[in-house]
Write an enzyme that holds these catalytic residues in place. Structure first.
Site, PDB file in Angstrom:
ATOM      1  N   GLY A 211       1.022  -0.912   0.417  1.00 31.12           N
ATOM      2  CA  GLY A 211       0.194  -0.301   0.189  1.00 31.12           C
ATOM      3  C   GLY A 211       0.832   0.972   0.046  1.00 31.12           C
ATOM      4  O   GLY A 211       0.081   2.532  -0.314  1.00 31.12           O
TER       5      GLY A 211
ATOM      6  N   ARG B  65       3.912  -1.627  -5.464  1.00 31.86           N
ATOM      7  CA  ARG B  65       4.354  -0.211  -6.511  1.00 31.86           C
ATOM      8  C   ARG B  65       4.906   0.347  -5.430  1.00 31.86           C
ATOM      9  O   ARG B  65       5.757   0.326  -6.755  1.00 31.86           O
ATOM     10  CB  ARG B  65       2.774   0.746  -6.252  1.00 31.86           C
ATOM     11  CG  ARG B  65       2.396   1.462  -7.003  1.00 31.86           C
ATOM     12  CD  ARG B  65       1.399   2.912  -6.642  1.00 31.86           C
ATOM     13  NE  ARG B  65       0.498   1.935  -6.145  1.00 31.86           N
ATOM     14  CZ  ARG B  65      -0.872   2.131  -7.135  1.00 31.86           C
ATOM     15  NH1 ARG B  65      -0.268   1.915  -7.887  1.00 31.86           N
ATOM     16  NH2 ARG B  65      -1.337   1.408  -6.581  1.00 31.86           N
TER      17      ARG B  65
ATOM     18  N   CYS C 200     -11.702   2.153 -28.827  1.00 30.52           N
ATOM     19  CA  CYS C 200     -13.209   2.435 -28.932  1.00 30.52           C
ATOM     20  C   CYS C 200     -13.882   2.478 -27.787  1.00 30.52           C
ATOM     21  O   CYS C 200     -14.964   1.855 -27.710  1.00 30.52           O
ATOM     22  CB  CYS C 200     -13.715   1.207 -30.319  1.00 30.52           C
ATOM     23  SG  CYS C 200     -13.374   1.571 -31.726  1.00 30.52           S
ATOM     24  N   GLU C 201     -13.411   3.434 -27.138  1.00 30.76           N
ATOM     25  CA  GLU C 201     -13.891   3.553 -25.514  1.00 30.76           C
ATOM     26  C   GLU C 201     -13.473   5.499 -25.705  1.00 30.76           C
ATOM     27  O   GLU C 201     -12.550   5.890 -25.506  1.00 30.76           O
ATOM     28  CB  GLU C 201     -13.513   2.941 -24.599  1.00 30.76           C
ATOM     29  CG  GLU C 201     -14.485   1.458 -24.698  1.00 30.76           C
ATOM     30  CD  GLU C 201     -15.146   1.170 -23.806  1.00 30.76           C
ATOM     31  OE1 GLU C 201     -15.465   1.768 -22.826  1.00 30.76           O
ATOM     32  OE2 GLU C 201     -14.966  -0.042 -23.869  1.00 30.76           O
TER      33      GLU C 201
END
Ligand code: LLP
Length: 409
Positions: free
Chosen positions: A236, A274, A341-342
């Site tokens: 986190g 991360r 295509c969004e």
């Protein structure tokens, strides 16, 4: 900190210019710095060196086998959430006694494999799961080490889609349920309760939520008198995605954990993802078209949301930089978009940007965590390649998917 630097007007990763790589490999592709990866891990380890935690790299953030092997070499264990990740960790050479298995929905098959492989801890998230682990262990005549995940009802003060610590989320057991389940487990013959795990979310840049967790754990340990061999504090820890953005103060965190451990005989486990890989990679992409629409300028890249989901999913902002520096500028409403295509297939809005033209290359930074691992074949687009750089050397660590393989089914 970031793995790319400007040298003589060219962006470089370690000693190689991104332009050299862009000309050599098919764009878009992920490009990692091995030195940055190692530095991140070693610096994390050093910050906590006084408490010698077990560091289990969270494979969901990046599951490239080469990356896992490198992390293994410098002492990493693994946090896995599926049998696929578990098998990958083992394949990378990570020892089972350095692997923890989290997740609310482990299947019977997954639990069986985890037991047989004798991993360090299966971190259970419900009473039903505990019962199932006990049942399978009995069948296999094993005594399985487990941890139980506590839901501390503490907000990580992060994006709501990556927040896991509140009572409204599916993760872990609430305080009283946790204590009751621990008591039950103590009586189960085929289980050994060794761990308590807690993970309140990702990209947490404020120290206060971690502080709150530790003080709750103190209270819980005092109240219950349960002797946990391990306390798994999850991951986190947040990084800064752009200059001046806040990141977690790891030194403070290590001090807090050190204080927490006073007079306790407990080993800490961390599951960082991360903070270990986030800043190690960029995506190199080509500008396909520049399209004017009213006052707006769309810069259409060859990288799409299927390759980097974070902006579409969480509104995340990854900096975009031209890989060659120029002092000339364009200004106005500029939007970097992908070819999918969004309408959510967009990366960044800018008011000004260095002058750029069709065919030029850009890089999207800080894409090492939850970049490749979250990507998909949406729009029947191949998964892109991953390149690793060390000094002046570069190599392919994952091939671009073959389109022919993709159109078979
Ligand atoms: N441990 C557990 C139990 C987790 O669920 C996670 C992340 C980690 C460790 C590692 O967390 P980290 O150190 O990387 O923050 N896809 C999202 C992030 C999802 C995080 C899921 N769990 C993103 O791109 O921001």
């Amino acid at each position: 900190m970031n793995s790319i630097k400007l040298r003589k007007n060219n962006l470089c990763i370690e000693n190689i210019s991104l332009l050299t790589l862009a000309k050599k490999y098919h764009t878009p592709f992920y490009c990692y710095s091995l030195t940055q990866l190692k530095n991140n891990f070693v610096s994390f380890k050093n910050t906590f060196k006084s408490i010698k935690p077990l560091i289990c790299f969270s494979i969901k953030s990046n599951s490239n086998l080469f990356i896992l092997k490198e992390l293994k070499k410098i002492g990493s264990g693994a946090d896995v959430v599926s049998v696929g990740e578990l098998l990958k960790a083992l394949r990378a050479g990570i020892k089972p006694e350095k692997i923890v298995f989290s997740g609310v929905g482990k299947t019977e098959e997954e639990i069986k494999i985890a037991i047989k492989k004798k991993i360090l801890l299966i971190n259970a998230e419900s009473e039903s799961e505990v019962n199932l682990i006990n049942k399978i262990s009995k069948k296999l005549s094993k005594k399985t080490s487990i941890g139980i995940r506590l839901n501390p009802n503490i907000s990580g003060k992060t994006h709501k889609k990556i927040s896991t610590g509140s009572k409204y989320e599916k993760f872990g057991l609430l305080y009283n349920d946790f204590i009751n389940l621990c008591k039950k487990v103590k009586k189960m013959k085929n289980l050994k309760l060794e761990g308590l795990s807690v993970h309140i979310g990702s990209q947490i840049t404020d120290i206060e939520p971690f502080e709150k967790v530790l003080s709750l754990l103190n209270k819980l340990l005092k109240k219950t008198n349960i002797n946990f061999k391990y306390i798994d504090l999850g991951g986190g820890m947040g990084i800064s995605y752009a200059k001046k953005e806040k990141e977690i103060n790891l030194k403070k965190y290590s001090q807090l954990v050190k204080n927490f451990l006073k007079k306790k005989n407990i080993r800490i486990i961390f599951e960082p993802g991360r903070i270990i890989v986030g800043n190690t990679a960029s995506i190199i992409s080509k500008v396909i078209y520049i399209k004017k629409s009213g006052n707006k300028r769309f810069i259409v890249l060859d990288v799409g949301m299927n390759n980097l989901m974070r902006p579409a999913l969480y509104g995340a902002k990854h900096q975009i930089l031209p890989i060659k520096k120029t002092n000339k500028k364009i200004s106005g409403e500029i939007e970097f978009v992908g070819p999918i295509c969004e309408s959510s297939d967009k990366f960044l809005n800018q008011k000004s940007f260095p002058r750029i033209k069709e065919g030029d290359y850009v890089c999207l930074t800080h894409a090492g965590a939850y970049g490749m691992s979250l990507s998909s074949n949406y729009n029947v687009r191949p998964m892109i390649a991953e390149i690793l750089v060390t000094g002046s050397k570069h190599r392919l660590i994952r091939k671009r998917q073959n389109l022919n393989d993709l159109i078979k089914n």
